[in-house]
Design a protein around this motif. Structure first.
Motif, PDB file in Angstrom:
ATOM      1  N   ALA A 189       6.309   3.152  -7.659  1.00 40.89           N
ATOM      2  CA  ALA A 189       6.447   1.781  -8.067  1.00 40.89           C
ATOM      3  C   ALA A 189       8.042   1.536  -8.282  1.00 40.89           C
ATOM      4  CB  ALA A 189       5.381   1.482  -9.147  1.00 40.89           C
ATOM      5  N   ARG A 190       8.459   2.200  -9.168  1.00 42.32           N
ATOM      6  CA  ARG A 190       9.861   2.094  -9.444  1.00 42.32           C
ATOM      7  C   ARG A 190      10.930   2.145  -8.124  1.00 42.32           C
ATOM      8  NH1 ARG A 190       8.833   5.325 -13.663  1.00 42.32           N
ATOM      9  NH2 ARG A 190       9.354   7.363 -12.664  1.00 42.32           N
ATOM     10  N   ASP A 207       2.690   7.689  -9.166  1.00 44.18           N
ATOM     11  CA  ASP A 207       2.227   6.255  -8.699  1.00 44.18           C
ATOM     12  C   ASP A 207       3.421   5.509  -9.303  1.00 44.18           C
ATOM     13  OD1 ASP A 207       0.258   6.661  -7.086  1.00 44.18           O
ATOM     14  OD2 ASP A 207      -1.394   6.014  -8.438  1.00 44.18           O
ATOM     15  N   ALA A 208       3.779   5.837 -10.641  1.00 42.50           N
ATOM     16  CA  ALA A 208       4.881   4.952 -11.306  1.00 42.50           C
ATOM     17  C   ALA A 208       6.128   5.202 -10.882  1.00 42.50           C
ATOM     18  CB  ALA A 208       4.716   5.539 -12.694  1.00 42.50           C
ATOM     19  N   LYS A 237      -0.888   2.631  -6.138  1.00 42.73           N
ATOM     20  CA  LYS A 237      -2.059   3.250  -6.003  1.00 42.73           C
ATOM     21  C   LYS A 237      -2.872   2.726  -4.544  1.00 42.73           C
ATOM     22  CE  LYS A 237      -6.179   4.533  -8.311  1.00 42.73           C
ATOM     23  NZ  LYS A 237      -7.026   4.762  -9.529  1.00 42.73           N
ATOM     24  N   GLY A 297       9.917  -0.882  -6.111  1.00 45.80           N
ATOM     25  CA  GLY A 297      10.107  -2.097  -6.661  1.00 45.80           C
ATOM     26  C   GLY A 297       8.760  -2.982  -6.575  1.00 45.80           C
ATOM     27  N   ILE A 298       7.439  -1.970  -6.608  1.00 41.99           N
ATOM     28  CA  ILE A 298       6.152  -2.572  -6.776  1.00 41.99           C
ATOM     29  C   ILE A 298       5.387  -2.289  -7.915  1.00 41.99           C
ATOM     30  CG2 ILE A 298       5.988  -2.760  -4.227  1.00 41.99           C
ATOM     31  CD1 ILE A 298       4.405   0.094  -4.166  1.00 41.99           C
ATOM     32  N   THR A 299       3.986  -2.816  -8.335  1.00 40.63           N
ATOM     33  CA  THR A 299       3.497  -2.207  -9.417  1.00 40.63           C
ATOM     34  C   THR A 299       3.086  -1.083  -9.359  1.00 40.63           C
ATOM     35  OG1 THR A 299       1.303  -3.357  -8.726  1.00 40.63           O
ATOM     36  CG2 THR A 299       2.895  -4.924  -9.792  1.00 40.63           C
ATOM     37  N   PRO A 300       2.448  -0.334 -10.105  1.00 40.45           N
ATOM     38  CA  PRO A 300       1.722   1.184 -10.163  1.00 40.45           C
ATOM     39  C   PRO A 300       0.389   0.928  -9.304  1.00 40.45           C
ATOM     40  CG  PRO A 300       2.769   0.839 -12.095  1.00 40.45           C
ATOM     41  CD  PRO A 300       2.848  -0.533 -11.673  1.00 40.45           C
ATOM     42  N   GLU A 301      -0.150  -0.521  -9.566  1.00 41.15           N
ATOM     43  CA  GLU A 301      -1.579  -0.848  -9.031  1.00 41.15           C
ATOM     44  C   GLU A 301      -1.231  -0.877  -7.392  1.00 41.15           C
ATOM     45  OE1 GLU A 301      -0.420  -2.399 -11.374  1.00 41.15           O
ATOM     46  OE2 GLU A 301      -1.739  -1.305 -13.048  1.00 41.15           O
ATOM     47  N   GLU A 302      -0.222  -1.495  -7.185  1.00 41.65           N
ATOM     48  CA  GLU A 302       0.093  -1.701  -5.397  1.00 41.65           C
ATOM     49  C   GLU A 302       0.375  -0.275  -4.949  1.00 41.65           C
ATOM     50  OE1 GLU A 302       1.881  -6.259  -5.296  1.00 41.65           O
ATOM     51  OE2 GLU A 302       3.368  -4.496  -6.238  1.00 41.65           O
TER      52      GLU A 302
END
Ligand code: NAP
Length: 259
Positions: A199-200, A195-196, A210, A203-208
């Protein structure tokens, strides 16, 4: 349900965390004595202690890299006459197909194909002589439906799957079953790392990342190591003796296929 395997001995590779730990815990709950393995001694000993405290079985911890000859020798020495083998190791890194060279493939094949095959070759003959044994290989849903960024995993695990398809049918007559468990996404450190990465890249958060992934899974969530471990323990049970050479998908319905 009594799984009928209390007092048996199991080797569970790569078991200080995640899916391997889930399998070790579920086997211990069924009364199985364990040899567990991972590279990091501290987390491994903590898991061994947690299993002993929860289920009162004997747990021997062998800190070693299971993908090396020396690591496998150390695990096999502790294993003795094991009745159950759960093959597992870390998964290959993500990437894209034009970038992987020979060394990347050799590493993936060593970890996710040749290591489980070597342990099967070492332990299954003894199981056959004794007339009973269980092998479960942790592979991936990528065997059924390729994951673009995990081409190294797609390749290496397909090789192991082919070996198991043939070999499982040659040993079944001696009371030994070999099957594969295919995880879809499960809530472990591996999932956090994947997920990380997404995200990278996006350009989103790891929560997004997931939440986005959860929307692609009919169950709407990640699997748990406990659910995964319970399925593994069942495949290792007395009740599963007629299940031979199968690829059991645990993916919340993520692979959209009829068979
Ligand atoms: P995890 O949470 O990262 O745990 C990996 C475990 O394996 C740790 O205990 C780790 O401990 C150990 N390990 C890694 N490399 C090792 C080595 N060379 N020798 C001995 N132990 C080793 O991973 P997981 O999610 O449980 O994944 C297990 C397997 O299932 C991986 O092959 C993964 O690719 C596959 N898979 C997972 C998912 C998922 O969603 N979680 C989905 C599909 C496939 P040390 O680092 O201390 O060695």
């Amino acid at each position: 349900m009594d799984l009928g395997i209390a007092g048996k001995r199991a080797v569970v590779c790569a078991a200080s965390k995640g899916l391997g730990r889930g399998c070790a815990m579920a086997l211990a709950e069924a009364g199985v004595d364990l040899v567990i393995n991972a590279r990091g001694a501290e987390a491994l000993e903590a898991t061994a202690e947690a299993i002993r405290a929860a289920h009162g079985v004997t747990v021997t911890a062998v800190a070693a890299d299971i993908t090396t000859e020396a690591g496998r020798a150390a695990v096999l020495e502790a294993a003795g006459t094991a009745d159950i083998l759960v093959n597992n190791a870390g998964g290959p890194p993500p990437g894209m197909w034009p970038d992987w060279g020979r060394e990347d493939f050799i590493k993936a094949l060593d970890a996710n194909m040749l290591t489980p095959i070597a342990l099967i070759q070492a332990l299954v003959p003894g199981m056959m002589e004794r007339g009973w044994g269980r092998v479960v290989n942790i592979t991936s849903q990528s065997v059924k439906a390729p994951i673009a960024v995990l081409g190294l995993s797609n390749s290496a695990r397909a090789g192991l799957t082919g070996f198991v398809a043939g070999t499982s049918r040659q040993v079944a007559g001696s009371g030994v079953t070999i099957n594969n468990l295919l995880p879809g996404i499960h809530a472990t450190d591996r999932a956090i790392a994947l997920d990380a990465g997404v995200a990278r890249e996006q350009g989103i958060t790891p929560e997004e990342a997931k939440a986005q992934r959860c929307r692609t899974i009919p169950s709407g969530r990640y699997g748990t190591p406990e659910e995964f471990g319970a399925t593994c323990a069942f495949l290792c049970s007395q009740h599963a003796g007629f299940i031979v050479g199968q690829n059991v998908l645990l993916d919340g319905g993520g692979v959209n296929a009829t068979l």
